[in-house]
Design a protein around this motif. Structure first.
Motif, PDB file in Angstrom:
ATOM      1  N   LEU A  89     -12.581 -50.451  61.785  1.00  0.00           N
ATOM      2  CA  LEU A  89     -11.803 -50.027  60.625  1.00  0.00           C
ATOM      3  C   LEU A  89     -10.385 -49.673  61.032  1.00  0.00           C
ATOM      4  O   LEU A  89     -10.158 -48.938  61.988  1.00  0.00           O
ATOM      5  CB  LEU A  89     -12.457 -48.789  59.978  1.00  0.00           C
ATOM      6  CG  LEU A  89     -11.707 -48.135  58.826  1.00  0.00           C
ATOM      7  CD1 LEU A  89     -11.670 -49.044  57.601  1.00  0.00           C
ATOM      8  CD2 LEU A  89     -12.349 -46.791  58.470  1.00  0.00           C
ATOM      9  N   GLU A  90      -9.409 -50.200  60.292  1.00  0.00           N
ATOM     10  CA  GLU A  90      -8.014 -49.820  60.493  1.00  0.00           C
ATOM     11  C   GLU A  90      -7.472 -49.244  59.193  1.00  0.00           C
ATOM     12  O   GLU A  90      -7.574 -49.859  58.136  1.00  0.00           O
ATOM     13  CB  GLU A  90      -7.174 -51.023  60.907  1.00  0.00           C
ATOM     14  CG  GLU A  90      -5.715 -50.644  61.167  1.00  0.00           C
ATOM     15  CD  GLU A  90      -4.850 -51.808  61.618  1.00  0.00           C
ATOM     16  OE1 GLU A  90      -3.637 -51.610  61.789  1.00  0.00           O
ATOM     17  OE2 GLU A  90      -5.400 -52.926  61.785  1.00  0.00           O
ATOM     18  N   LEU A  91      -6.894 -48.055  59.273  1.00  0.00           N
ATOM     19  CA  LEU A  91      -6.307 -47.386  58.122  1.00  0.00           C
ATOM     20  C   LEU A  91      -4.802 -47.344  58.289  1.00  0.00           C
ATOM     21  O   LEU A  91      -4.295 -46.951  59.340  1.00  0.00           O
ATOM     22  CB  LEU A  91      -6.855 -45.960  57.993  1.00  0.00           C
ATOM     23  CG  LEU A  91      -8.369 -45.819  57.825  1.00  0.00           C
ATOM     24  CD1 LEU A  91      -8.761 -44.352  57.801  1.00  0.00           C
ATOM     25  CD2 LEU A  91      -8.843 -46.508  56.554  1.00  0.00           C
ATOM     26  N   ARG A  92      -4.083 -47.754  57.248  1.00  0.00           N
ATOM     27  CA  ARG A  92      -2.620 -47.738  57.294  1.00  0.00           C
ATOM     28  C   ARG A  92      -2.074 -46.947  56.113  1.00  0.00           C
ATOM     29  O   ARG A  92      -2.559 -47.106  54.987  1.00  0.00           O
ATOM     30  CB  ARG A  92      -2.055 -49.168  57.254  1.00  0.00           C
ATOM     31  CG  ARG A  92      -2.436 -50.014  58.459  1.00  0.00           C
ATOM     32  CD  ARG A  92      -1.766 -51.381  58.427  1.00  0.00           C
ATOM     33  NE  ARG A  92      -2.251 -52.236  59.510  1.00  0.00           N
ATOM     34  CZ  ARG A  92      -1.858 -53.497  59.701  1.00  0.00           C
ATOM     35  NH1 ARG A  92      -0.966 -54.047  58.875  1.00  0.00           N
ATOM     36  NH2 ARG A  92      -2.339 -54.205  60.709  1.00  0.00           N
ATOM     37  N   PRO A  93      -1.061 -46.124  56.367  1.00  0.00           N
ATOM     38  CA  PRO A  93      -0.453 -45.375  55.262  1.00  0.00           C
ATOM     39  C   PRO A  93       0.410 -46.278  54.394  1.00  0.00           C
ATOM     40  O   PRO A  93       0.787 -47.386  54.810  1.00  0.00           O
ATOM     41  CB  PRO A  93       0.399 -44.328  55.981  1.00  0.00           C
ATOM     42  CG  PRO A  93       0.781 -44.993  57.280  1.00  0.00           C
ATOM     43  CD  PRO A  93      -0.408 -45.849  57.662  1.00  0.00           C
ATOM     44  N   GLY A  94       0.706 -45.827  53.195  1.00  0.00           N
ATOM     45  CA  GLY A  94       1.600 -46.580  52.320  1.00  0.00           C
ATOM     46  C   GLY A  94       2.980 -46.713  52.937  1.00  0.00           C
ATOM     47  O   GLY A  94       3.424 -45.849  53.695  1.00  0.00           O
ATOM     48  N   SER A  95       3.661 -47.816  52.622  1.00  0.00           N
ATOM     49  CA  SER A  95       5.009 -48.048  53.145  1.00  0.00           C
ATOM     50  C   SER A  95       5.766 -48.968  52.195  1.00  0.00           C
ATOM     51  O   SER A  95       5.161 -49.703  51.417  1.00  0.00           O
ATOM     52  CB  SER A  95       4.943 -48.687  54.544  1.00  0.00           C
ATOM     53  OG  SER A  95       4.221 -49.908  54.496  1.00  0.00           O
ATOM     54  N   LYS A  96       7.086 -48.919  52.266  1.00  0.00           N
ATOM     55  CA  LYS A  96       7.900 -49.730  51.362  1.00  0.00           C
ATOM     56  C   LYS A  96       7.763 -51.217  51.649  1.00  0.00           C
ATOM     57  O   LYS A  96       7.860 -52.047  50.751  1.00  0.00           O
ATOM     58  CB  LYS A  96       9.368 -49.304  51.465  1.00  0.00           C
ATOM     59  CG  LYS A  96       9.656 -47.962  50.816  1.00  0.00           C
ATOM     60  CD  LYS A  96      11.141 -47.655  50.805  1.00  0.00           C
ATOM     61  CE  LYS A  96      11.411 -46.342  50.076  1.00  0.00           C
ATOM     62  NZ  LYS A  96      12.851 -46.002  50.068  1.00  0.00           N
ATOM     63  N   ASP A  97       7.558 -51.577  52.896  1.00  0.00           N
ATOM     64  CA  ASP A  97       7.466 -52.992  53.276  1.00  0.00           C
ATOM     65  C   ASP A  97       6.009 -53.435  53.399  1.00  0.00           C
ATOM     66  O   ASP A  97       5.644 -54.210  54.278  1.00  0.00           O
ATOM     67  CB  ASP A  97       8.209 -53.247  54.587  1.00  0.00           C
ATOM     68  CG  ASP A  97       7.678 -52.393  55.729  1.00  0.00           C
ATOM     69  OD1 ASP A  97       6.897 -51.455  55.447  1.00  0.00           O
ATOM     70  OD2 ASP A  97       8.038 -52.653  56.895  1.00  0.00           O
ATOM     71  N   TYR A  98       5.167 -52.968  52.446  1.00  0.00           N
ATOM     72  CA  TYR A  98       3.727 -53.196  52.538  1.00  0.00           C
ATOM     73  C   TYR A  98       3.341 -54.663  52.428  1.00  0.00           C
ATOM     74  O   TYR A  98       2.242 -55.046  52.843  1.00  0.00           O
ATOM     75  CB  TYR A  98       3.001 -52.393  51.458  1.00  0.00           C
ATOM     76  CG  TYR A  98       3.282 -52.850  50.056  1.00  0.00           C
ATOM     77  CD1 TYR A  98       2.451 -53.772  49.418  1.00  0.00           C
ATOM     78  CD2 TYR A  98       4.397 -52.395  49.363  1.00  0.00           C
ATOM     79  CE1 TYR A  98       2.715 -54.206  48.136  1.00  0.00           C
ATOM     80  CE2 TYR A  98       4.665 -52.827  48.078  1.00  0.00           C
ATOM     81  CZ  TYR A  98       3.827 -53.725  47.470  1.00  0.00           C
ATOM     82  OH  TYR A  98       4.098 -54.163  46.202  1.00  0.00           O
ATOM     83  N   LEU A  99       4.195 -55.527  51.887  1.00  0.00           N
ATOM     84  CA  LEU A  99       3.810 -56.932  51.699  1.00  0.00           C
ATOM     85  C   LEU A  99       3.480 -57.613  53.022  1.00  0.00           C
ATOM     86  O   LEU A  99       2.596 -58.469  53.080  1.00  0.00           O
ATOM     87  CB  LEU A  99       4.914 -57.697  50.975  1.00  0.00           C
ATOM     88  CG  LEU A  99       5.099 -57.377  49.491  1.00  0.00           C
ATOM     89  CD1 LEU A  99       6.241 -58.194  48.910  1.00  0.00           C
ATOM     90  CD2 LEU A  99       3.817 -57.645  48.708  1.00  0.00           C
ATOM     91  N   ARG A 100       4.172 -57.252  54.083  1.00  0.00           N
ATOM     92  CA  ARG A 100       3.906 -57.904  55.369  1.00  0.00           C
ATOM     93  C   ARG A 100       2.490 -57.589  55.877  1.00  0.00           C
ATOM     94  O   ARG A 100       1.928 -58.339  56.677  1.00  0.00           O
ATOM     95  CB  ARG A 100       4.956 -57.499  56.398  1.00  0.00           C
ATOM     96  CG  ARG A 100       4.894 -56.061  56.855  1.00  0.00           C
ATOM     97  CD  ARG A 100       5.947 -55.768  57.905  1.00  0.00           C
ATOM     98  NE  ARG A 100       7.291 -56.037  57.404  1.00  0.00           N
ATOM     99  CZ  ARG A 100       8.388 -55.884  58.132  1.00  0.00           C
ATOM    100  NH1 ARG A 100       8.302 -55.490  59.387  1.00  0.00           N
ATOM    101  NH2 ARG A 100       9.582 -56.136  57.622  1.00  0.00           N
ATOM    102  N   ASP A 101       1.920 -56.460  55.400  1.00  0.00           N
ATOM    103  CA  ASP A 101       0.555 -56.120  55.811  1.00  0.00           C
ATOM    104  C   ASP A 101      -0.459 -57.126  55.284  1.00  0.00           C
ATOM    105  O   ASP A 101      -1.543 -57.269  55.860  1.00  0.00           O
ATOM    106  CB  ASP A 101       0.197 -54.720  55.328  1.00  0.00           C
ATOM    107  CG  ASP A 101       0.998 -53.631  56.018  1.00  0.00           C
ATOM    108  OD1 ASP A 101       0.575 -53.188  57.095  1.00  0.00           O
ATOM    109  OD2 ASP A 101       2.057 -53.244  55.491  1.00  0.00           O
TER     110      ASP A 101
END
Length: 488
Positions: free
Chosen positions: A358-370
């Motif tokens: 499991l990988e958890l990532r916080p919200g970010s402005k450049d989220y599209l690249r995720d």
């Protein structure tokens, strides 16, 4: 000298303002245990606790507090209505609420609103129908991605468009949108009563509320006075408003099958294809010509607000990961808070998900690249992804969703079927797991979908703005004629 309540509550507010939400919650819980809150302010305790727990994506714990926040009396009637609207919004996040319970909860809003003196309207026939759009989100907000075509591409020979902005986050996007319409009115500094007077004075024929019970139901506190003879809700909310002043709700035949009529106080307007039209913002431009191959091993993902991820969904995702033992799961939140990630990690482990996968990532402005790090999107249930589903499809990712029995648990079904991906819609949790596992185990199909989906999305009714606006305008003309021909 401050009393113990005031002293402790100041510390709570200081912690919350500084982003120390765990500390603020701990203080509130201690204050509740020690019975420090005076009775007339107990609503404040529950409202703040509910909001913090919601930020932590702990809806089961938050909802009882959010319920008390509107049930307990307070002097500010508008703020109490807003607390009820927030509660109605959050009810959609959890499983186990029946359609009948949901309708009854929305009906309680009309009861709390009470009897208002509504405006009366004559029958007027003009060359152009005057449509007003009422919104708190005429800025860089996901609702604008679904509403912008209605402002940009309307038939100026047959319609006038007035924009009524009650939001407090105006930006250069607001200026851009304002320039599209015949008239833009900033109502953000006015009370609901004053806002109503402005709209009524403009002689709007059809008023479209684009928010419903989202944003604290601020638009509904205006629409309840009936400033226009015909009023519609939809796009920004996904259930009945509960108000008799609201005449219609915008839907389509997929998201709103016939049995949905009994769940709405409004009359459902079913568009022939999709009730939502997606227009990607400028930030998508860098991703318009993607060429991607599936990861090996495959990666499942969800980009929905963590509050939408129920324990039941986590259990299903654990089942999917067990069936595809090499796969990984990436969860990307919409908020940047680390506390929410820590709590999700605990919940995921409790649901049986191997934390090593499991990988958890916080919200970010450049989220599209995720999105480039994911192969298959797992939709949430019962509160499905709307904007996130459209974003994922635009980025070339298949989305597996589960169909529910009310509008708010079916709009991803409509999105997928309109794009031509109806086979990704599951009618049960068993089928949901099967769809996800089947995709992960078929690298050739997955690669083909990654290539085809962006083209399918662009060619679908979901991104045909002109076709969508013509369908909405035909509906406007129909309901306006119906109003003009009704007996007084």
């Amino acid at each position: 000298m401050q009393n113990p309540f005031e002293r402790e509550f100041e510390c709570v507010k200081r912690d919350a303002k500084a982003g120390r939400m765990e500390a603020a919650l701990h203080r509130l819980q201690k204050m509740e245990q020690e019975d420090l809150f005076p009775m007339e302010r107990r609503w404040e305790l529950h409202e703040l606790m509910g909001q913090i727990l919601f930020l932590f994506a702990d809806l089961k714990a938050a909802l009882p507090h959010l319920k008390l926040a509107w049930e307990l009396p307070r002097t500010d009637h508008g703020a109490r209505l807003a607390a009820l609207s927030n509660y109605l919004m959050y009810l959609h996040y959890i499983e186990g609420v029946t359609n009948e319970e949901m309708r009854a909860a929305h009906s309680s809003y009309a009861e709390m609103m009470g009897t208002l003196t509504q405006f009366s309207h004559g029958k007027r026939r003009r060359k152009r129908i005057r449509v007003g759009y009422l919104s708190p989100n005429l800025t860089d907000h996901i609702v604008l991605n679904f509403a912008i075509q209605l402002f940009a591409d309307y038939d100026r020979d047959r319609f006038e468009v007035y924009l009524y902005d009650i939001g407090d986050l105006q930006s250069e996007v607001t200026d851009w949108v304002a320039g599209m319409a015949d008239r833009y009115v900033d109502l953000s500094k006015f009370s609901p009563q004053k806002s109503v007077e402005h709209i009524y004075a403009d002689q709007v024929d059809i008023l479209f509320d684009l928010a419903g019970h989202s944003a604290g139901g601020a638009t509904l506190q205006i629409a309840a006075y009936k400033p226009a003879p015909v009023q519609i809700s939809g796009i920004g909310y996904f259930n009945t408003t509960g108000l008799s002043a609201m005449d219609y709700f915008l839907g389509d035949a997929i998201v709103d099958p016939p049995e949905m009529d009994a769940l709405f106080t409004e009359r459902i307007l079913r568009l022939p294809e999709t009730h939502l039209c997606f227009t990607p913002s400028e930030r998508f431009r860098a991703y318009e010509n993607l060429h991607r191959m599936p990861h090996d091993p495959p990666v499942f993902g969800s980009f929905n607000n963590f509050a939408k991820i129920t324990d039941e969904m986590l259990a299903l995702w654990a089942e999917i990961l067990r069936a595809v033992p090499t796969a990984r799961l990436l969860l990307k939140n919409v908020h940047p808070r680390e506390e929410t990630l820590n709590r999700m990690r605990q919940r995921a482990e409790y649901a049986g998900i191997d934390l090593a996968r499991l990988e958890l990532r916080p919200g970010s402005k450049d989220y599209l690249r995720d999105y480039l790090d994911v192969d298959i999107i797992l939709d949430t249930y019962p509160y499905q992804g709307g904007g996130t589903t459209c974003e994922a499809l635009f980025m070339g990712l298949p989305v597996v969703t589960m169909a529910g029995t009310r509008h708010g648990a079916r709009f991803a079904v409509s999105l997928l079927k309109n794009v031509g991906l109806g086979e990704l819609v599951a009618e049960s949790s068993v089928a949901y797991v099967e769809r996800a596992v089947g995709l992960a185990n078929d690298a050739e199909l997955l690669a083909a979908l990654h290539t085809a989906i962006p083209r399918m999305m662009r060619a679908s009714p979901l991104m045909d703005g002109a076709r969508y606006v013509r369908a909405v305008e035909a509906t406007y003309e129909m309901i306006w004629e119906r109003y003009l021909n009704e007996e007084a």
